[in-house]
Design a protein around this motif. Structure first.
Motif, PDB file in Angstrom:
ATOM      1  N   ASN A   1      -0.578  -3.823   0.061  1.00  0.00           N
ATOM      2  CA  ASN A   1      -1.850  -3.751  -0.654  1.00  0.00           C
ATOM      3  C   ASN A   1      -2.951  -3.049   0.128  1.00  0.00           C
ATOM      4  N   ARG A   2      -2.610  -2.439   1.244  1.00  0.00           N
ATOM      5  CA  ARG A   2      -3.628  -1.831   2.106  1.00  0.00           C
ATOM      6  C   ARG A   2      -4.501  -0.835   1.363  1.00  0.00           C
ATOM      7  N   GLY A   3      -3.905   0.089   0.670  1.00  0.00           N
ATOM      8  CA  GLY A   3      -4.678   1.087  -0.067  1.00  0.00           C
ATOM      9  C   GLY A   3      -5.506   0.471  -1.176  1.00  0.00           C
ATOM     10  N   TYR A   4      -4.931  -0.476  -1.874  1.00  0.00           N
ATOM     11  CA  TYR A   4      -5.639  -1.166  -2.949  1.00  0.00           C
ATOM     12  C   TYR A   4      -6.871  -1.884  -2.404  1.00  0.00           C
ATOM     13  N   PHE A   5      -6.706  -2.622  -1.310  1.00  0.00           N
ATOM     14  CA  PHE A   5      -7.831  -3.343  -0.725  1.00  0.00           C
ATOM     15  C   PHE A   5      -8.897  -2.382  -0.206  1.00  0.00           C
ATOM     16  N   ALA A   6      -8.472  -1.293   0.407  1.00  0.00           N
ATOM     17  CA  ALA A   6      -9.416  -0.341   1.004  1.00  0.00           C
ATOM     18  C   ALA A   6     -10.332   0.299  -0.039  1.00  0.00           C
ATOM     19  N   ALA A   7      -9.940   0.240  -1.296  1.00  0.00           N
ATOM     20  CA  ALA A   7     -10.789   0.795  -2.357  1.00  0.00           C
ATOM     21  C   ALA A   7     -12.022  -0.065  -2.614  1.00  0.00           C
TER      22      ALA A   7
END
Length: 168
Positions: free
Chosen positions: A22-28
């Motif tokens: 979920n790294r990319g999702y959270f970084a948004a």
């Protein structure tokens, strides 16, 4: 059915997978944890468990039927009957009430298990999902904040008033 559990050492592999997936999702919507978080994950996990033993933090994970982590729900800066709530939910679990249920449950634990009487939370103005969850659970906006250069709102919940009285 997912269950909210207090963070333990055996959660480490599933928690690391949750954070990576979920790294990319959270970084948004929140600042990225950075590469060091993943490189030093085992050490950090042990340090969090040690900190939890002091009673100044209470970390929880929402564990799905297959043992996967669907979310994190944390109470930090515990002092004088209050704590700050922080949470994140896996992208694949959004839109199903998982965040609201997890926040409600950690609020119940805060009151019944940890003896807290007040919780605070902050979110950016652009994080509509988190703002909606906090409102559904009964948090009220109490002020403006800046989070990593973005405008945000500070929220508060009086646990003595009960939980979840606000309509969806």
């Amino acid at each position: 059915m997912a269950v909210l559990e207090r963070l333990r050492s055996d959660h480490a592999p599933a928690l690391l997978a949750f954070e990576r997936e979920n790294r990319g999702y959270f970084a948004a919507s929140v600042p990225d944890r950075g590469d060091a978080y993943f490189t030093d994950f085992e050490e950090r996990h042990r340090a969090l468990l040690d900190e939890q033993e002091t009673g100044t933090v209470h970390f929880h994970v929402l564990v799905g039927e297959g043992g996967e982590i669907l979310g994190r729900f944390n109470l930090v800066d515990v002092a004088d009957g209050a704590a700050e709530l922080g949470y994140r939910v896996a992208e694949k679990a959004t839109g199903r009430g998982v965040a609201t249920a997890g926040v409600r449950e950690v609020c119940r634990l805060a009151r019944e298990e940890y003896g807290l009487s007040r919780l605070t939370a902050v979110t950016t103005l652009g994080n509509d999902g988190s703002r909606a969850v906090l409102g559904r659970v009964g948090f009220g906006a109490v002020g403006s904040v800046t989070l990593d250069g973005e405008a945000g709102t500070s929220y508060e919940l009086d646990l003595a008033d009960g939980l979840g009285r606000t309509a969806a």
